[in-house]
Design an enzyme around this catalytic site. Structure first.
Site, PDB file in Angstrom:
ATOM      1  N   ASP A  13      20.031  85.242  11.280  1.00  0.00           N
ATOM      2  CA  ASP A  13      18.466  85.195  11.049  1.00  0.00           C
ATOM      3  C   ASP A  13      18.349  83.632  11.049  1.00  0.00           C
ATOM      4  O   ASP A  13      18.974  82.882  10.435  1.00  0.00           O
ATOM      5  CB  ASP A  13      18.818  86.368   9.822  1.00  0.00           C
ATOM      6  CG  ASP A  13      17.268  86.460   9.387  1.00  0.00           C
ATOM      7  OD1 ASP A  13      16.856  86.340  10.301  1.00  0.00           O
ATOM      8  OD2 ASP A  13      17.442  86.530   7.872  1.00  0.00           O
ATOM      9  N   ASP A 185      19.519  88.143   5.616  1.00  0.00           N
ATOM     10  CA  ASP A 185      18.552  87.588   3.612  1.00  0.00           C
ATOM     11  C   ASP A 185      18.507  89.137   3.828  1.00  0.00           C
ATOM     12  O   ASP A 185      17.816  89.323   2.709  1.00  0.00           O
ATOM     13  CB  ASP A 185      17.921  86.647   3.906  1.00  0.00           C
ATOM     14  CG  ASP A 185      16.583  86.807   4.566  1.00  0.00           C
ATOM     15  OD1 ASP A 185      16.499  87.639   5.903  1.00  0.00           O
ATOM     16  OD2 ASP A 185      15.955  86.502   3.512  1.00  0.00           O
TER      17      ASP A 185
END
Length: 218
Positions: A13, A185
């Protein structure tokens, strides 16, 4: 720790994993400018309203600027709006830049096959190019020295945590879920990737996750 024996891709990410974020700074500036409900629309993981449309590629940057001005009756320039958006983005720690560069320079699975380094990010055409200009494409450097391919929500016209964006990446890479490692996350994003069969790691705020790769970095 990951089992890299059969891994063909490491997927990062971007926001909150590679670049540190400051959501509140962006929210505060947008509210100051007149976007009174910015706090309810701008999130670290999933956006809503015009911000979600921008992230999903349903509207482009010009449309976003115009719709924002129209909705909130504002007379702001594109640059002022973008500056408020940029405040969401803090910095990329040097150790992360070095780690990703080392991974891209060549890490291999047990079969001697080079592992590809990828990004899968919910982002938009205002913030992401800014990040490229500020952190990667500087001083003769290039984002191509860090990642093999960028999978970006606004270009793919789909967003995490939907199954479709993960399946699209796997299809384009020609790999199976179990051949991918994924770091994010966002809990919902991790949940989807894990359910599909990927090896996953949920990154905590400001975490140094270098230790996860000690077995493959020489």
């Amino acid at each position: 720790m990951f089992d890299f024996k059969n891994v063909k891709a490491i997927i990062f990410d971007f926001g909150g994993v590679i670049i540190n974020l400051n959501r509140q700074a962006s929210v505060d500036k947008l509210i100051e400018l007149g976007v009174k409900d910015a706090d309810s629309m701008l999130d670290n993981y999933v956006q809503s309203g015009l911000f979600a449309q921008l992230e999903a590629g349903e509207i482009n940057a010009d449309q976003f600027h115009n719709l924002l001005r129209e909705k909130y009756q504002l007379s702001l320039t594109d640059e002022v709006i973008d500056d408020a958006f940029y405040r969401f983005l803090l910095d990329i720690p040097d150790y992360k830049m070095k780690l990703i560069r080392k991974l891209h320079d060549g890490v291999y699975n047990a079969k001697g096959k080079r592992i590809r380094i990828l990004v899968l990010s919910n982002t938009n055409e205002i913030q992401f190019p800014y990040c490229m200009r500020k952190f990667f494409n500087v001083g003769g450097d290039s984002v191509d020295n860090y990642f093999d391919k960028l999978y970006l929500s606004y270009e793919m016209k789909m967003t995490k945590p939907s199954d479709e964006i993960f399946l699209k990446l796997l299809s384009e890479e020609g790999i199976k879920p179990e051949e991918a490692v994924f770091l994010d996350d966002g809990p919902a994003n991790i949940e989807t990737a894990k359910r599909l069969g990927m090896q996953v790691y949920h990154v905590s705020p400001n975490e140094d996750y270098s230790r996860l790769f000690v077995d493959i970095i020489k």
